[in-house]
Design a protein around this motif. Structure first.
Motif, short mmCIF file in Angstrom:
data_model
loop_
_atom_site.label_atom_id
_atom_site.label_comp_id
_atom_site.label_asym_id
_atom_site.label_seq_id
_atom_site.Cartn_x
_atom_site.Cartn_y
_atom_site.Cartn_z
N LEU A 317 0.82 -1.21 0.00
CA LEU A 317 0.00 0.00 0.00
C LEU A 317 0.85 1.26 0.00
O LEU A 317 0.39 2.34 0.34
N GLY A 318 2.11 1.11 -0.40
CA GLY A 318 2.96 2.27 -0.66
C GLY A 318 3.41 3.03 0.58
O GLY A 318 3.53 4.26 0.53
N LYS A 319 3.71 2.30 1.66
CA LYS A 319 4.15 2.97 2.89
C LYS A 319 5.62 2.64 3.19
O LYS A 319 6.02 1.47 3.10
N PRO A 320 6.42 3.64 3.57
CA PRO A 320 7.79 3.36 3.99
C PRO A 320 7.77 2.59 5.31
O PRO A 320 6.82 2.69 6.08
N VAL A 321 8.84 1.84 5.56
CA VAL A 321 8.89 0.94 6.70
C VAL A 321 10.05 1.29 7.62
O VAL A 321 11.15 1.61 7.16
N ILE A 322 9.80 1.23 8.93
CA ILE A 322 10.88 1.26 9.91
C ILE A 322 10.91 -0.12 10.55
O ILE A 322 9.94 -0.54 11.19
N ALA A 323 12.01 -0.85 10.36
CA ALA A 323 12.09 -2.26 10.75
C ALA A 323 13.35 -2.49 11.59
O ALA A 323 14.24 -1.64 11.63
N PRO A 324 13.45 -3.65 12.25
CA PRO A 324 14.64 -3.93 13.05
C PRO A 324 15.86 -4.21 12.18
O PRO A 324 15.73 -4.71 11.05
N ASP A 325 17.01 -3.93 12.71
CA ASP A 325 18.25 -4.09 11.96
C ASP A 325 18.72 -5.54 12.00
O ASP A 325 19.80 -5.86 12.51
N PHE A 326 17.89 -6.42 11.46
CA PHE A 326 18.22 -7.83 11.36
C PHE A 326 18.63 -8.13 9.92
O PHE A 326 18.35 -7.36 9.00
#
Length: 404
Positions: A317-326
């Motif tokens: 749905l075209g959203k930027p992601v903030i994710a864990p640094d794995f």
């Protein structure tokens, strides 16, 4: 082919199980799903073509027996007795067990009835369950030692006729550590269906809740290891920089009461909104009206090998992601230039800075979102990633026809 899927949870909801079943039905197979009923569902019904058969067990009894599944045989006996009758009644021609716990019973029944067994590993189950809070109390550590999940996992990955893995890292582990033949493993990541990318409608209550706010969203199960308790306290600092901030949490789970308690203690009820468990259609609507998707998992053994459904949903749905640094999230987000990765346990200030950055830089937000959506359209969509599963059952069906 008549396929018997085994799921030791209530259904619905389980988006992955439903997607797999619908795809197999669409390609000419018949799917029976054997699952739990904790008291409020019909014993039998058909959902989107899936023939659902439910076995009653109270939620309280389930929790007690499930914790001791590899110690005492009562849980397995419950399932074995009921599945034997259903396999005979519906002349099931293949068993497809979702996740590790019931793989032993599924294997026993596959041998008894002379039918193939597919073990569908939604995650690195042994590593995950051994690090959950209830297995790390004084009593829990004793049960964990007696349960021997690693040995159980290795044994049943080797015994299954075919194994489904959700990530290349997990598959690599199966091959190298557990010595599972690569030839019997298929890769089926949990990607979105095409209609998820274009929600038909957005209900008025969702519009009312999200309109006029800058929405950071989390979608998924709620447990201690999901890490939401590391995000909520930082919403106070985010509010100082972004007065219209709202943190939307869509999902349910064992840790939900703790998160609600934390939110109340910090006086953040006006910022943190708990939507509860929602349908796929409403999840898509929530994401569509949000601005940033978040996946704040804590680090635990085995977590490096997964990119969860929520990341694919945010991208779709075209959203930027903030994710864990794995390893895997970092690799994929860098490849598609679709967000940022941080250490949620140590970099709370960086999280605040990144939310503010995406708030102030609309062009960056849109570019990253478009990159993620393109990744789904070109590579990570269900129509493409489900094909190995369809090919597997077409092969099994053909093999059965030749045999008979």
């Amino acid at each position: 082919m008549r396929i018997g899927m085994i799921l030791d949870r209530e259904f619905p909801p389980d988006h992955r199980v439903e997607k797999e079943a619908k795809s197999l039905i669409k390609n000419g197979h018949e799917v029976h799903l054997f699952c739990f009923n904790h008291g409020h569902l019909k014993s039998e019904e058909t959902i989107n073509g899936i023939k659902v058969h439910r076995f009653f067990m109270s939620r309280q009894l389930f929790k007690k027996l499930y914790a001791l599944i590899n110690v005492f045989p009562l849980y397995n006996m419950f399932w074995k007795r009921r599945l034997m009758g259903q396999i005979k009644k519906y002349n099931i021609q293949a068993l497809h067990v979702h996740d590790l716990p019931l793989s032993h019973i599924a294997w026993q029944l596959s041998k008894k009835f002379g039918i193939p067994l597919v073990l569908d590993m939604h995650e690195d189950y042994a590593d995950w369950i051994e690090q959950t809070p209830h297995y790390n109390t004084l009593v829990g550590r004793i049960v964990k030692k007696l349960s021997r999940w690693k040995s159980y996992e290795k044994k049943h990955l080797q015994l299954a006729d075919y194994v489904i893995g959700v990530s290349p890292v997990l598959i690599d582990k199966m091959v190298k550590q557990y010595r599972v033949s690569r030839d019997k493993i298929i890769f089926v990541p949990n990607t979105p269906e095409p209609d998820f990318m274009t929600p038909d409608k957005i209900d008025e209550d969702i519009k009312k809740q999200l309109t006029g706010r800058f929405n950071v969203i989390y979608v998924g199960g709620i447990s201690y290891l999901r890490g939401l308790q590391k995000v909520i306290p930082h919403m106070r600092e985010v509010e100082k920089r972004i007065p219209e901030i709202q943190f939307i949490i869509v999902g349910d789970g064992t840790y939900l009461p703790e998160l609600k308690k934390l939110t109340k203690e910090l006086n953040l009820d006006h910022i943190v909104y708990f939507a509860g468990w929602e349908t796929v259609e409403r999840i898509a609507a929530y994401i569509k009206l949000s601005h940033v998707g978040i996946y704040p998992s804590l680090r635990y053994k085995g977590v490096d090998d997964k990119v969860p459904t929520k990341v694919f949903q945010y991208w779709a749905l075209g959203k930027p992601v903030i994710a864990p640094d794995f390893i895997l999230p970092r690799t994929m987000i860098a490849k598609h230039q679709s967000g940022f990765t941080i250490d949620f346990e140590k970099e709370g200030e960086k999280l605040v800075d990144l939310v503010e950055k995406l708030y102030r830089d609309e062009k960056l937000r849109e570019t990253m979102g478009e990159n993620g959506r393109r990744a789904i359209e070109e590579e990570w969509n269900w129509e493409k990633t489900v094909q190995p599963l369809i090919d597997l059952y077409d092969h099994l069906s053909k093999k059965r026809e030749e045999k008979h």
